[in-house]
Write a protein that holds these residues in place. Structure first.
Motif, PDB file in Angstrom:
ATOM      1  N   VAL A 180       0.833  -1.207   0.000  1.00  0.00           N
ATOM      2  CA  VAL A 180       0.000   0.000   0.000  1.00  0.00           C
ATOM      3  C   VAL A 180       0.868   1.258   0.000  1.00  0.00           C
ATOM      4  CG1 VAL A 180      -1.672   1.317   1.347  1.00  0.00           C
ATOM      5  CG2 VAL A 180      -1.961  -1.145   1.080  1.00  0.00           C
ATOM      6  N   MET A 183       2.291   1.771  -3.450  1.00  0.00           N
ATOM      7  CA  MET A 183       1.278   2.306  -4.357  1.00  0.00           C
ATOM      8  C   MET A 183       1.057   3.791  -4.116  1.00  0.00           C
ATOM      9  SD  MET A 183      -1.523  -0.824  -4.350  1.00  0.00           S
ATOM     10  CE  MET A 183      -2.714   0.181  -5.237  1.00  0.00           C
ATOM     11  N   ILE A 379      -7.019  -8.625  -3.294  1.00  0.00           N
ATOM     12  CA  ILE A 379      -7.526  -7.251  -3.199  1.00  0.00           C
ATOM     13  C   ILE A 379      -6.477  -6.260  -3.668  1.00  0.00           C
ATOM     14  CG2 ILE A 379      -8.430  -5.514  -1.610  1.00  0.00           C
ATOM     15  CD1 ILE A 379      -9.481  -7.750   0.132  1.00  0.00           C
ATOM     16  N   LEU A 380      -5.221  -6.487  -3.276  1.00  0.00           N
ATOM     17  CA  LEU A 380      -4.138  -5.595  -3.706  1.00  0.00           C
ATOM     18  C   LEU A 380      -3.925  -5.678  -5.213  1.00  0.00           C
ATOM     19  CD1 LEU A 380      -1.544  -6.218  -0.848  1.00  0.00           C
ATOM     20  CD2 LEU A 380      -3.141  -4.316  -1.082  1.00  0.00           C
ATOM     21  N   VAL A 382      -6.204  -6.415  -7.480  1.00  0.00           N
ATOM     22  CA  VAL A 382      -7.312  -5.712  -8.124  1.00  0.00           C
ATOM     23  C   VAL A 382      -7.112  -4.197  -8.036  1.00  0.00           C
ATOM     24  CG1 VAL A 382      -9.778  -5.231  -7.996  1.00  0.00           C
ATOM     25  CG2 VAL A 382      -8.955  -7.582  -7.771  1.00  0.00           C
ATOM     26  N   ALA A 383      -6.696  -3.717  -6.854  1.00  0.00           N
ATOM     27  CA  ALA A 383      -6.460  -2.276  -6.695  1.00  0.00           C
ATOM     28  C   ALA A 383      -5.339  -1.802  -7.613  1.00  0.00           C
ATOM     29  CB  ALA A 383      -6.122  -1.965  -5.238  1.00  0.00           C
ATOM     30  N   LEU A 384      -4.279  -2.589  -7.700  1.00  0.00           N
ATOM     31  CA  LEU A 384      -3.173  -2.228  -8.582  1.00  0.00           C
ATOM     32  C   LEU A 384      -3.611  -2.258 -10.040  1.00  0.00           C
ATOM     33  CD1 LEU A 384      -0.170  -1.513  -8.707  1.00  0.00           C
ATOM     34  CD2 LEU A 384       0.336  -3.961  -8.834  1.00  0.00           C
ATOM     35  N   ILE A 386      -6.660  -1.690 -11.163  1.00  0.00           N
ATOM     36  CA  ILE A 386      -7.492  -0.500 -11.408  1.00  0.00           C
ATOM     37  C   ILE A 386      -6.623   0.734 -11.594  1.00  0.00           C
ATOM     38  CG2 ILE A 386      -9.205   1.022 -10.358  1.00  0.00           C
ATOM     39  CD1 ILE A 386     -10.430  -1.431  -9.017  1.00  0.00           C
ATOM     40  N   LEU A 387      -5.568   0.865 -10.770  1.00  0.00           N
ATOM     41  CA  LEU A 387      -4.668   2.008 -10.886  1.00  0.00           C
ATOM     42  C   LEU A 387      -3.980   2.032 -12.254  1.00  0.00           C
ATOM     43  CD1 LEU A 387      -3.151   4.418  -9.638  1.00  0.00           C
ATOM     44  CD2 LEU A 387      -1.506   2.776  -8.698  1.00  0.00           C
TER      45      LEU A 387
END
Length: 409
Positions: A180, A183, A379-380, A382-384, A386-387
């Motif tokens: 996190v 990111m 989850i990480l 998916v977040a990465l 999306i970024l």
């Protein structure tokens, strides 16, 4: 003479707040103990003048007694008492061997308090910021039953269990926290250096840019031009949150919310219930009455929401209800745990059953922590993803349409 504000718990288990005038915090603790109040927190009352700035800074950076110091103290004092060493000689030896200056001073004050005729529990209670109410209550029980060395051994295992749980949680959260943070740093770098460079190129086309590109450029311009406001807002949010959590209602709501957070919430809940079960088993096994044990243990769970449930259980037991019925009303225990409580209450081995409950919760927490990284990793990812998708659409979409834009010109 100085004014001190205090927070304590009466012999009936109720919270007591007030202020006293005394020479030191230790003197305030003595007065409270004489009144039958167990001090939980004693601190100087706010002063109007600010002439002790240097003293405040020295206190702020002074060496403190750590959790591991109390852990080692409990184990070493048990060994010395079991070997037949008198308490005064044992404390003197521990004082000389301690490498922590704050612990040395604490043991010296405890020795002086014992020399003046106080009991060990009363002497330790003068340092309520180091020894929690549960610790003091257990020492007091050990003095009354003549099993002080056994109590210190049980306290050592209890403190070791708490430290193990903290270390497990920190270890499990280390990798997600690193990802996190990486990111967040990447977002700052992209918005300050990368996007402005592309923005200069896009402005030369004098064409309408895609919505995602305009959004990225506007946010980047805001970060570059108004970063002091962004930083001030972030700091303000942090301080406002800390101030809200410091209030009784805010702490209650935050502790309740933590239990409902996906993935992490069930780990926090199980760890809290494991701490409660082991503390309760230790208190009952040491001879503490069930009502008093619940009142004291409620202060050790480090969660106001769960502590409120335990206090309601204590009130139910005071009214004559069984521990099982109050546990059912609390709605925090699983059916298996309730069944174990019922068996323990019927057989008169409630302490053994609560110890089994604590072991069960501990095994579940260890399993959940071992798999925490695997649960957070999707989850990480998916977040990465999306970024990366947002950056790709915002930066490269105009480049892909470069031929169309050039044709329009």
């Amino acid at each position: 003479m100085a004014n001190f504000s205090y927070r304590g718990r009466s012999s009936g288990g109720g919270l007591v707040n007030g202020s006293l005038e005394a020479m030191s915090a230790s003197a305030v603790a003595d007065q409270l103990l004489l009144q039958g109040i167990t001090p939980l927190e004693i601190k100087p009352a706010p002063k109007q003048e600010n002439g002790d700035g240097l003293k405040f800074n020295l206190t702020l950076f002074a060496e403190k007694v750590r959790h591991v110091d109390v852990l080692l103290f409990s184990r070493q004092i048990y060994t010395l008492l079991k070997a037949g060493v008198p308490i005064m000689r044992a404390l003197a030896g521990l004082q000389e061997s301690s490498s922590n200056g704050a612990m040395k001073r604490l043991l010296q004050e405890v020795r002086e308090s014992l020399d003046s005729g106080r009991e060990l529990s009363a002497s330790l209670a003068r340092h309520s910021t180091v020894f929690p109410p549960f610790y003091l209550s257990m020492v007091r029980v050990g003095e009354m039953t003549g099993r002080l060395e056994e109590i210190f051994l049980r306290l050592f295992y209890h403190l070791d269990f708490e430290q193990f749980m903290r270390n497990q949680v920190k270890s499990a959260l280390r990798y997600p926290s690193f990802v996190v943070a990486a990111m967040a740093i990447a977002i700052v770098v992209v918005n300050i250096w990368v996007i402005p460079a592309f923005a200069q190129v896009f402005k030369g086309f004098n064409a309408e840019l895609p919505f995602m590109t305009r959004l990225l450029i506007n946010f980047s311009d805001f970060m570059v031009a108004d970063w002091p406001y962004l930083l001030a807002g972030l700091v303000g949010i942090i301080f406002a949150f800390r101030a809200w959590v410091a209030t009784p209602m805010g702490r209650y709501l935050w502790d309740r919310t933590k239990l409902r957070v996906p993935i992490a919430g069930k780990i926090v809940e199980k760890a809290t219930l494991a701490r409660f079960s082991r503390s309760f088993a230790l208190a009952v096994r040491s001879g503490v009455p069930v009502v008093q044990a619940m009142s004291v243990v409620a202060q050790t769970v480090d969660n106001v929401f769960i502590a409120d449930k335990i206090e309601k259980m204590r009130e139910g037991v005071e009214r004559g209800e069984s521990v099982l019925r109050t546990a059912i009303s609390a709605r925090v225990f699983t059916p298996i745990v309730l069944q174990m409580v019922a068996v323990g209450e019927e057989s008169g081995a409630l302490d053994d059953m609560m110890e089994e409950v604590a072991d069960m919760y501990q095994r579940e927490v260890e399993y959940e922590l071992k798999n925490l990284s695997q649960q957070i990793e999707p989850i990480l990812i998916v977040a990465l993803g999306i970024l990366v998708l947002v950056l790709a659409l915002g930066i490269f979409l105009p480049i892909w349409d470069l031929g169309k834009v050039a044709f329009k010109r």
